[in-house]
Write an enzyme that holds these catalytic residues in place. Structure first.
Site, short mmCIF file in Angstrom:
data_model
loop_
_atom_site.label_atom_id
_atom_site.label_comp_id
_atom_site.label_asym_id
_atom_site.label_seq_id
_atom_site.Cartn_x
_atom_site.Cartn_y
_atom_site.Cartn_z
N HIS A 189 -83.46 35.90 4.10
CA HIS A 189 -83.22 34.50 3.74
C HIS A 189 -81.72 34.28 3.48
O HIS A 189 -81.34 33.48 2.61
CB HIS A 189 -84.06 34.13 2.51
CG HIS A 189 -84.61 32.73 2.58
ND1 HIS A 189 -85.95 32.45 2.64
CD2 HIS A 189 -84.00 31.52 2.60
CE1 HIS A 189 -86.15 31.13 2.66
NE2 HIS A 189 -84.98 30.55 2.64
N TYR A 201 -93.39 25.87 4.50
CA TYR A 201 -93.48 26.45 3.15
C TYR A 201 -94.88 26.06 2.67
O TYR A 201 -95.18 24.87 2.53
CB TYR A 201 -92.42 25.87 2.22
CG TYR A 201 -91.05 26.45 2.46
CD1 TYR A 201 -90.61 27.57 1.77
CD2 TYR A 201 -90.21 25.87 3.40
CE1 TYR A 201 -89.35 28.11 2.00
CE2 TYR A 201 -88.94 26.41 3.65
CZ TYR A 201 -88.53 27.53 2.94
OH TYR A 201 -87.29 28.06 3.18
N SER A 253 -87.54 23.18 9.38
CA SER A 253 -88.09 23.46 8.05
C SER A 253 -88.99 22.30 7.61
O SER A 253 -88.70 21.14 7.86
CB SER A 253 -86.94 23.63 7.05
OG SER A 253 -87.46 23.62 5.74
N LYS A 298 -91.71 34.48 8.85
CA LYS A 298 -90.27 34.50 8.56
C LYS A 298 -90.02 35.15 7.20
O LYS A 298 -90.56 34.72 6.18
CB LYS A 298 -89.73 33.07 8.53
CG LYS A 298 -88.25 32.99 8.13
CD LYS A 298 -87.69 31.59 8.31
CE LYS A 298 -86.21 31.54 7.95
NZ LYS A 298 -85.94 31.70 6.52
N THR A 345 -93.46 30.82 6.10
CA THR A 345 -92.39 31.43 5.31
C THR A 345 -93.03 32.39 4.31
O THR A 345 -93.87 31.97 3.50
CB THR A 345 -91.61 30.35 4.54
OG1 THR A 345 -91.38 29.27 5.42
CG2 THR A 345 -90.32 30.90 3.99
#
Lengths: 264, 264, 264, 264
Positions: free
Chosen positions: A238, A135, A112, A214, A161
């Site tokens: 999620h 992100y 991440s 994702k 994401t």
């Protein structure tokens, strides 16, 4: 196959119990909780519980190959370490600790973008099969910079994401007045909310690193992803941690559409 | 029909309560527990609970014949004593005690190859309708030797266990660090894992004793069994004690296929 | 419509509570319990709970007629006092007390043949709309004698119980070693078990009093009843008190058949 | 979006908790309870809990318009303050307090005819988007008088309550012997029970204020409303507070009919 009786942990429950004792209440709730009143979280659990195997017999299973493959690379079992934001809240080593575990066991890690020690620090920790998950909290140049750094540091694929346009509201945290420290520091949410298929198109036109999306949750969006040349679709809600009152992933994947099989 | 009030046990619950008091915790858990987190065990219970009769009336039931038949032999009621490995953990007489009960009541006994006092000792205990059930932990010669001994000692049929390619993992036991003594002694698991339809074919080509396959769980495998000339199919998920997350036997038998009726 | 606040009982729960205090444990269990492990009893409850109305509006309901009819007689509401064996266990007046209530309120009473003060005594207690329900525990002459007595004492119809070929086994009673006194005295069960459609045919050929069959549970048997000229079908699973593991009455009546509507 | 941590109430549960502390037991039960044994109330809850979103992704939601419209007027969000009889039992300001909240937040208010400070008093409290809801407890002239007063005081539409032909029976209140003071004072129920489609026709022939019917529960009645030129259909089972054992609103709206979409 029964685990050896010498190992400290014999069942998942024992691991959960130890984790509970190691963590402060805030991070623990963040770890096990979900969005809003946690309806999606419960639905995910029920969906898992409803799975049933159809056992076939007399098939000579003395030699079973449990390996899988992802992006044409062999992996020990068809499992990947999922990206966890703020993973350093649970283990001080953060993404680097996960990288070492990934290398030692032989499965891929998805890192991440919102955890320590970051893209470069994690890459330096282990020689593993790694993927970077972003992100999007900046403009195109900001994204491109991340892609370049990911390529330079041996990440095999790049993941956007797409299910976090608005940050979730979590009643478990609110009821206890727990403010996540990593949320206070974060910014750039406007970019995340504005993300659209145009950005996916631009990404594919600009970069040739395999692209993963994702958070695909409908067959319609899966088909759109295929149309845009996306390499891998990461079907997920999620973990019930973002969108409350979503259907479970299992209800979704049972939808009558075969056109969105991952192109891995 | 209400049982006589003189009998010690009036309901199943009372028998369960007495059994619980007679057994040490390890064997008790083994007796009532199942594989993994016991999902299949619960599904079996729910499947039993969902059965409903359609009562017809005015049929003159003053004379009702409750007998059944198995392998062309008359039995008192259509029930068989199922094979239980390590049955001596529950009653010191083991398979011999079950043989005596089988003879006294008038229903068949299926004897597990992994319990005391074994094939010969059990046959000597009573003149009952008996069937031998083998866990294949040796080569063809080893199997043939068991078939010969079963025939020589009056077993009416021979059963191969086909649903135990890998021994189950039981969290109930693991959580209590209970090690089953009979597992420590056992070997030959490679043969069990390698079992295939070729072995069934060879068995039918070699022996003319009726063959039973125990652990058929899909209509596809039931059809294959018929194709191989198997005499009786024993539909079972091993009581939820082997394969976790299996469908219940009832879901299975509701599958839309009529081709696999036991050829008994 | 809310009941007057002056009345002692405002809700069903309050009546249940008072009844519980008035009864000894044995009769109480008999009253609220059911056959075997009470699966059918629970299914009946669930079936009732699943009923839903489709409320239509703007229909001018200022004048609503709640009366009904049974066997061409007007009744205050479409409800009948069901027959209760051993009703004297709950109220010393037995069937006579129910007869008085039936007359006072204006609904029919069905009197069970196995309660006090019996056919004649109950008829003498009140001038009500009454039906006699027989458990057949004697030969044809015995039945004919009951029919004659029922006619002579003003019973408007005659009911044969067809769902009690074998008396139920009740674990609630067994677990407490409660022996129902009325069971000890009873006999003639062979006649009950032998009851068949031939008896129904003979009844219709011999008598012209309206015939009711109580305990019809399948559409097939309802059709047979119509074929035999039965006047009323009493759809029931005996409140879950006779046949365990029966389907609920609601599942039954949802069966796709329209041919068995009561011929009342 | 997470609410600011400075606000007193962070979750709905905290509001419920405070409300419980502010109210006497009688009004509290009236607020949270429902008709009869509250089956419909539970069904409504289950219907809400069963809703699931199908989240689409990559749609640029940086600018989302949450406004709605009712009777061609823009409202801040597509939500209306539902009419609550006796609302002064919960807040001494009654309908006027709700009017002020409606004006401040920017959503419409529907005012019940059976609460304080009444049609005129509420209209004087705030300059908001307001609708008047009448329980018809008088003749046509009585209704017309209310319509005139509603028009004169700026109500944008007029609503007839059609699901309260008979006042509900509430076991929660009965069990506690709670007598609602506002019920003791009320009268004119005969008019409410006699309400029919003829009254709807007369209303539309006489008045040109938009007409709303509150309490439509079937597609058949929705179609009839459209046929009668009704402007808005308020689909509701009165929150499970009127008709017990009704289907939930969700089961209803899932009925296969598209012809009754509100004509707003």
């Amino acid at each position: 196959m029964a685990a050896s009786m010498e190992e400290k942990f014999q069942t998942l429950q024992e691991i959960v119990k130890a984790a509970r004792q190691n963590l402060a209440p805030g991070p623990w709730d963040y770890l096990v909780g979900g969005a809003e009143t946690e309806t999606t979280l419960k639905r995910n659990r029920q969906a898992l519980d409803s799975i049933a195997f159809r056992p076939r017999v007399l098939r000579d299973v003395s030699k079973v190959d449990c390996t899988g493959s992802l992006l044409a690379r062999r992996i020990r079992i068809p499992v990947m370490l999922a990206p966890i934001g703020s993973i350093e809240s649970f283990d001080v080593g953060g993404g680097a600790a996960a990288a070492k575990a990934s290398a030692e066991f032989g499965v891929p890690q998805m890192l991440s973008s919102v955890c320590n020690p970051g893209l470069e620090g994690t890459a330096a920790a282990a020689d593993n099969f790694r993927i970077f998950q972003l992100y999007v909290r900046g403009d195109d140049a900001w994204v491109d910079d991340h892609v370049k750094r990911a390529r330079d540091h041996g990440y095999a694929a790049f993941c956007l994401t797409v299910d976090t346009a608005v940050y979730s509201r979590r009643e478990r945290d609110l009821a206890k007045r727990f403010v996540k420290p990593w949320r206070v520091r974060a910014g750039g949410f406007d970019y995340q909310a504005a993300l659209s298929w145009d950005h996916v198109k631009r990404f594919k036109d600009t970069h040739d690193i395999p692209l993963i999306l994702k958070g695909i949750a409908t067959t319609e969006d899966a088909a759109l992803a295929c149309d845009h040349g996306v390499d891998v679709i990461y079907v997920s809600n999620h973990g019930g941690r973002q969108c409350a009152r979503s259907r479970s992933w299992r209800t979704r994947s049972a939808s009558p559409s075969a056109s969105w099989a991952p192109a891995a």
